[in-house]
Design an enzyme around this catalytic site. Structure first.
Site: not given
Length: 324
Positions: A28, A57, A59, A81, A83-84, A87, A128
């Site tokens: 992204e 957008l 993942e 983009q 870490d969070g 999922y 984030h």
């Protein structure tokens, strides 16, 4: 030359694109914008939007598409983009990407590198500043790597992309602006997966990785002023883990403190503590101690300095170990 962590990654990605036409980047805002942290800056301009792809957008869609492309002979490098945000792609990673080699008895490979900026320390909002490394290290079929400095960032991203195994490549986002000397022509100094002793010591061993390596080195400097000698090990690889290097250090020092940003409960520190207790039982002078984040959702930006391990918390653990 002196360069930042982010710029070293950029150069490593550039070299990978130059060396193999089957390498492509997906993520992204990685093209025209150059990524949120500008790690992919100018790469789309130089290699075109067929090899540096601005993805929707989504993942799960990014990893699913990369998986299909890998099965057709490409080497996709995906950027998550933050870490969070990984999922939604977790099912694709652990159910498909990690399993295909075993499922096909080695006939099919998935050479996918998944770059994930991870950890805190930059004042970000919710989702984030996660530390999800234990989820992936627990998943058989994935390699998990994390550099701690610009030189390793350059070398290890190229090594990851060249592997036929899927790699989760964690980049400590608060280190993106750290600067250090990088020789872009020097061959890799350590084999893939090998830990590095980055500070010699005799009184206790401190194991860290990613963003906490610099914190551990700062603690070692303070400890030296107080008369204690700490050996600091940068793991570099979280799956597999180079337990031989850690064992050799603990056999010398007799003490071990493991440091990571993720919550201590069921974190990688627990695995390291258990393995080293098994392997170094007769060398240990004190229990293995862990220093990490607290067992809470990542706190608001104004409170994160209390959540992240700092030199004081590491030194407090060292004092406990030396007093045992």
């Amino acid at each position: 030359m002196i360069t930042t962590f982010a710029a070293a990654l950029n150069t490593g990605l550039r070299r990978a694109l130059e060396d193999d036409p089957k390498v492509l980047l997906m993520g992204e805002d990685i093209g025209r914008l150059g990524g949120v942290f500008r790690v992919t800056d100018t790469l789309q301009k130089d290699f075109g939007n067929n090899r540096v792809i601005d993805a929707p957008l989504a993942e799960s869609g990014i990893i699913g598409t990369a998986f299909g492309m890998a099965l057709r002979g490409f080497r996709p490098v995906c950027e998550i983009q933050f870490d969070g945000f990984v999922y939604p792609a977790f099912d694709q990673i652990v159910s498909q990407v990690a399993k295909i080699h075993y499922r096909t008895q080695g006939k099919v490979k998935a050479p996918i590198t998944i770059r994930i900026p991870f950890g805190g320390g930059i004042g970000s909002v919710e989702h984030h500043s996660e530390s999800p490394e234990a989820y992936f290290a627990h998943t058989a079929g994935l390699r998990v790597m994390t550099p701690s400095n610009p030189a390793d960032a350059y070398v290890m991203i190229r090594q990851a992309i060249a592997l036929d195994d899927p790699v989760i490549f964690f980049e400590p986002k608060r280190r993106y602006w750290d600067k250090a000397e990088v020789d872009f022509e020097e061959p890799a100094q350590l084999p893939l997966g090998r830990a590095r002793v980055c500070h010699d010591g005799a009184d206790a061993t401190v194991v860290a990785y990613g963003g906490t390596v610099a914190t551990a080195l700062a603690a070692a400097k303070i400890a030296a002023e107080e008369g204690h000698s700490l050996e600091v090990i940068d793991l570099r690889s979280l799956s597999p883990i180079d337990f031989d290097t850690v064992e050799a250090s603990v056999a010398k020092t007799g003490r071990l403190v493991v440091v990571h940003e993720a919550p201590v409960f069921a974190g990688l520190g627990a695995e390291i503590a258990a393995r080293i207790t098994e392997r170094c039982f007769y060398h240990l002078e004190a229990p293995v101690l862990r220093v990490g984040g607290f067992d809470i959702p990542y706190p608001p930006a104004k409170l994160e300095k209390h959540h992240l391990p700092d030199p004081d918390r590491i030194l407090a653990a060292i004092d406990r170990s030396l007093a045992a």
